[in-house]
Motif scaffolding. Structure first.
Motif, PDB file in Angstrom:
ATOM      1  N   ALA A  72      -3.273   4.894  -6.398  1.00 46.06           N
ATOM      2  CA  ALA A  72      -2.623   3.867  -5.664  1.00 46.06           C
ATOM      3  C   ALA A  72      -2.389   4.317  -4.177  1.00 46.06           C
ATOM      4  O   ALA A  72      -2.666   3.308  -3.173  1.00 46.06           O
ATOM      5  CB  ALA A  72      -1.272   3.436  -6.252  1.00 46.06           C
ATOM      6  N   VAL A  73      -2.184   5.480  -3.750  1.00 43.39           N
ATOM      7  CA  VAL A  73      -2.007   5.845  -2.503  1.00 43.39           C
ATOM      8  C   VAL A  73      -3.369   6.798  -2.181  1.00 43.39           C
ATOM      9  O   VAL A  73      -3.428   7.849  -2.863  1.00 43.39           O
ATOM     10  CB  VAL A  73      -0.814   6.887  -2.028  1.00 43.39           C
ATOM     11  N   THR A  74      -3.980   6.378  -1.128  1.00 45.77           N
ATOM     12  CA  THR A  74      -5.264   7.197  -0.694  1.00 45.77           C
ATOM     13  C   THR A  74      -5.344   7.152   0.619  1.00 45.77           C
ATOM     14  O   THR A  74      -4.718   6.454   1.281  1.00 45.77           O
ATOM     15  CB  THR A  74      -6.424   6.240  -1.397  1.00 45.77           C
ATOM     16  N   PHE A  75      -5.931   8.410   1.088  1.00 48.31           N
ATOM     17  CA  PHE A  75      -6.042   8.518   2.593  1.00 48.31           C
ATOM     18  C   PHE A  75      -7.219   9.399   2.869  1.00 48.31           C
ATOM     19  O   PHE A  75      -7.664  10.051   1.721  1.00 48.31           O
ATOM     20  CB  PHE A  75      -4.860   9.318   2.978  1.00 48.31           C
ATOM     21  N   ARG A  94      -5.765   4.626   3.311  1.00 50.07           N
ATOM     22  CA  ARG A  94      -6.869   3.964   3.054  1.00 50.07           C
ATOM     23  C   ARG A  94      -6.306   2.965   1.786  1.00 50.07           C
ATOM     24  O   ARG A  94      -7.116   2.622   1.040  1.00 50.07           O
ATOM     25  CB  ARG A  94      -7.913   4.783   2.458  1.00 50.07           C
ATOM     26  N   CYS A  95      -5.133   2.796   1.721  1.00 51.38           N
ATOM     27  CA  CYS A  95      -4.515   1.980   0.520  1.00 51.38           C
ATOM     28  C   CYS A  95      -3.690   0.763   1.353  1.00 51.38           C
ATOM     29  O   CYS A  95      -3.238   1.059   2.547  1.00 51.38           O
ATOM     30  CB  CYS A  95      -3.511   2.674  -0.129  1.00 51.38           C
ATOM     31  N   TRP A  96      -2.854   0.269   0.583  1.00 53.45           N
ATOM     32  CA  TRP A  96      -1.994  -1.055   1.429  1.00 53.45           C
ATOM     33  C   TRP A  96      -0.817  -0.195   1.592  1.00 53.45           C
ATOM     34  O   TRP A  96       0.108   0.617   0.699  1.00 53.45           O
ATOM     35  CB  TRP A  96      -1.635  -2.011   0.079  1.00 53.45           C
ATOM     36  N   PRO A  97       0.012  -0.243   2.940  1.00 57.13           N
ATOM     37  CA  PRO A  97       1.095   0.384   3.124  1.00 57.13           C
ATOM     38  C   PRO A  97       2.357   0.139   2.196  1.00 57.13           C
ATOM     39  O   PRO A  97       3.116   0.803   1.898  1.00 57.13           O
ATOM     40  CB  PRO A  97       1.341  -0.150   4.651  1.00 57.13           C
ATOM     41  N   GLU A  98       2.231  -0.954   1.605  1.00 62.23           N
ATOM     42  CA  GLU A  98       3.213  -1.505   0.778  1.00 62.23           C
ATOM     43  C   GLU A  98       3.315  -0.546  -0.616  1.00 62.23           C
ATOM     44  O   GLU A  98       4.259  -0.696  -1.419  1.00 62.23           O
ATOM     45  CB  GLU A  98       2.981  -3.087   0.222  1.00 62.23           C
ATOM     46  N   ASP A  99       2.350   0.078  -0.970  1.00 57.37           N
ATOM     47  CA  ASP A  99       2.250   0.828  -1.916  1.00 57.37           C
ATOM     48  C   ASP A  99       2.752   2.354  -1.741  1.00 57.37           C
ATOM     49  O   ASP A  99       2.905   3.042  -2.788  1.00 57.37           O
ATOM     50  CB  ASP A  99       0.637   1.190  -2.304  1.00 57.37           C
ATOM     51  N   VAL A 100       3.187   2.602  -0.489  1.00 57.32           N
ATOM     52  CA  VAL A 100       3.816   3.719  -0.261  1.00 57.32           C
ATOM     53  C   VAL A 100       5.281   3.825   0.214  1.00 57.32           C
ATOM     54  O   VAL A 100       5.707   2.843   0.868  1.00 57.32           O
ATOM     55  CB  VAL A 100       3.080   4.336   1.042  1.00 57.32           C
ATOM     56  N   ALA A 101       6.051   4.579  -0.641  1.00 57.28           N
ATOM     57  CA  ALA A 101       7.551   4.613  -0.532  1.00 57.28           C
ATOM     58  C   ALA A 101       7.890   5.589   0.341  1.00 57.28           C
ATOM     59  O   ALA A 101       7.020   6.622   0.457  1.00 57.28           O
ATOM     60  CB  ALA A 101       8.303   4.551  -1.928  1.00 57.28           C
ATOM     61  N   GLU A 102       9.172   5.440   0.861  1.00 59.90           N
ATOM     62  CA  GLU A 102       9.538   6.532   1.923  1.00 59.90           C
ATOM     63  C   GLU A 102      10.782   7.207   1.549  1.00 59.90           C
ATOM     64  O   GLU A 102      11.831   6.524   1.123  1.00 59.90           O
ATOM     65  CB  GLU A 102       9.366   5.837   3.372  1.00 59.90           C
ATOM     66  N   TYR A 103      11.242   8.515   1.735  1.00 59.29           N
ATOM     67  CA  TYR A 103      12.389   9.133   1.629  1.00 59.29           C
ATOM     68  C   TYR A 103      12.691   9.863   2.858  1.00 59.29           C
ATOM     69  O   TYR A 103      11.833  10.649   3.369  1.00 59.29           O
ATOM     70  CB  TYR A 103      12.398   9.876   0.490  1.00 59.29           C
ATOM     71  N   SER A 104      13.838   9.957   3.186  1.00 64.70           N
ATOM     72  CA  SER A 104      14.319  10.643   4.312  1.00 64.70           C
ATOM     73  C   SER A 104      15.695  11.117   4.206  1.00 64.70           C
ATOM     74  O   SER A 104      16.517  10.569   3.253  1.00 64.70           O
ATOM     75  CB  SER A 104      14.113   9.830   5.843  1.00 64.70           C
ATOM     76  N   PHE A 105      16.023  12.254   4.670  1.00 61.65           N
ATOM     77  CA  PHE A 105      17.391  12.983   4.543  1.00 61.65           C
ATOM     78  C   PHE A 105      17.933  13.697   5.591  1.00 61.65           C
ATOM     79  O   PHE A 105      17.039  14.068   6.806  1.00 61.65           O
ATOM     80  CB  PHE A 105      17.681  13.752   3.411  1.00 61.65           C
ATOM     81  N   GLY A 106      19.093  14.194   5.776  1.00 64.77           N
ATOM     82  CA  GLY A 106      19.629  15.061   6.690  1.00 64.77           C
ATOM     83  C   GLY A 106      19.536  14.132   8.131  1.00 64.77           C
ATOM     84  O   GLY A 106      19.901  13.107   8.376  1.00 64.77           O
ATOM     85  N   THR A 107      18.598  14.787   9.276  1.00 62.23           N
ATOM     86  CA  THR A 107      18.544  14.185  10.476  1.00 62.23           C
ATOM     87  C   THR A 107      17.598  13.132  10.575  1.00 62.23           C
ATOM     88  O   THR A 107      17.556  12.502  11.447  1.00 62.23           O
ATOM     89  CB  THR A 107      17.988  15.437  11.387  1.00 62.23           C
ATOM     90  N   GLY A 108      16.839  12.961   9.274  1.00 58.26           N
ATOM     91  CA  GLY A 108      15.818  11.835   9.382  1.00 58.26           C
ATOM     92  C   GLY A 108      14.827  12.014  10.013  1.00 58.26           C
ATOM     93  O   GLY A 108      13.979  11.278  10.415  1.00 58.26           O
ATOM     94  N   VAL A 109      14.481  13.443  10.544  1.00 59.87           N
ATOM     95  CA  VAL A 109      13.065  13.811  11.300  1.00 59.87           C
ATOM     96  C   VAL A 109      11.911  13.405  10.521  1.00 59.87           C
ATOM     97  O   VAL A 109      10.894  12.799  10.753  1.00 59.87           O
ATOM     98  CB  VAL A 109      13.189  15.119  11.697  1.00 59.87           C
ATOM     99  N   GLY A 110      11.927  13.938   9.208  1.00 58.18           N
ATOM    100  CA  GLY A 110      10.830  13.905   8.384  1.00 58.18           C
ATOM    101  C   GLY A 110      10.878  12.620   7.299  1.00 58.18           C
ATOM    102  O   GLY A 110      11.788  12.222   7.021  1.00 58.18           O
ATOM    103  N   TYR A 120       9.194  11.486   4.302  1.00 59.51           N
ATOM    104  CA  TYR A 120       8.360  11.680   3.104  1.00 59.51           C
ATOM    105  C   TYR A 120       7.748  10.575   2.434  1.00 59.51           C
ATOM    106  O   TYR A 120       8.626   9.885   1.893  1.00 59.51           O
ATOM    107  CB  TYR A 120       9.219  12.674   2.230  1.00 59.51           C
ATOM    108  N   LYS A 121       6.504  10.448   2.212  1.00 55.81           N
ATOM    109  CA  LYS A 121       5.935   9.463   1.678  1.00 55.81           C
ATOM    110  C   LYS A 121       5.615   9.709   0.097  1.00 55.81           C
ATOM    111  O   LYS A 121       5.091  10.924   0.138  1.00 55.81           O
ATOM    112  CB  LYS A 121       4.549   9.336   2.337  1.00 55.81           C
ATOM    113  N   PHE A 122       5.501   8.801  -0.538  1.00 53.51           N
ATOM    114  CA  PHE A 122       5.296   8.955  -2.144  1.00 53.51           C
ATOM    115  C   PHE A 122       4.689   7.491  -2.618  1.00 53.51           C
ATOM    116  O   PHE A 122       5.083   6.551  -1.939  1.00 53.51           O
ATOM    117  CB  PHE A 122       6.291   9.556  -2.988  1.00 53.51           C
ATOM    118  N   CYS A 123       4.156   7.729  -3.832  1.00 53.29           N
ATOM    119  CA  CYS A 123       3.500   6.370  -4.431  1.00 53.29           C
ATOM    120  C   CYS A 123       4.698   5.737  -5.139  1.00 53.29           C
ATOM    121  O   CYS A 123       5.591   6.368  -5.845  1.00 53.29           O
ATOM    122  CB  CYS A 123       2.440   7.112  -5.373  1.00 53.29           C
ATOM    123  N   LYS A 124       4.650   4.535  -5.061  1.00 57.08           N
ATOM    124  CA  LYS A 124       5.852   3.641  -5.932  1.00 57.08           C
ATOM    125  C   LYS A 124       5.527   3.660  -7.176  1.00 57.08           C
ATOM    126  O   LYS A 124       6.378   3.340  -8.280  1.00 57.08           O
ATOM    127  CB  LYS A 124       5.775   2.293  -5.304  1.00 57.08           C
TER     128      LYS A 124
END
Length: 134
Positions: free
Chosen positions: A13-16, A52-68, A70-74
């Motif tokens: 579902a997530v491609t690049f 190369r996929c729909w951005p809506e298929d990608v979820a995001e996680y961040s922690f701590g300072t929020g600098v990173g 982290y993208k993952f498949c829904k």
């Protein structure tokens, strides 16, 4: 040598696409999220990465300072890349999970140098004392 690779999550579902010189080095870290997800990455500038996929298929996680970011498949939950901005490493970046590259020959992957970072202690330029478990 710079090459273009295609990558994806487990369910595709997530491609690049990404332009990487794997001989330039890859990374492993002992920070909390890299340890939990067994991250093995290669860092590139954002211009070298194309989702190369729909951005809506990608979820995001961040922690701590929020600098990173982290993208993952829904759907399947596989973490295939992350983004962020760290001035000490040149500003904006995309960190691609090399184990998510679909078309990299195994011999190229095996030959890619691995640099270790002691992220647990915010000592990014030094290797941790133990690396065999990373």
């Amino acid at each position: 040598m710079m090459k273009t690779y295609r990558g994806s999550c487990h369910c595709k579902a997530v491609t690049f696409e990404v332009d990487i010189d794997l001989a330039g080095g890859t990374g492993r870290c002992n920070c909390s999220i890299c340890m939990k997800t067994r991250n093995w990455n290669a860092i590139v500038k954002p211009a070298a990465f194309r989702l190369r996929c729909w951005p809506e298929d990608v979820a995001e996680y961040s922690f701590g300072t929020g600098v990173g970011k982290y993208k993952f498949c829904k759907v399947c939950g596989v973490h295939s890349f992350s983004t962020g901005n760290i001035p000490e490493i040149g500003g904006d970046f995309v960190s691609v999970r090399v184990n998510c590259l679909d078309d990299v020959p195994e011999d190229e992957l095996a030959a890619a140098p691995v640099n270790f970072a002691d992220g647990r202690n915010d000592n990014w330029r030094e290797s941790p004392k133990f690396t065999c478990h990373l």
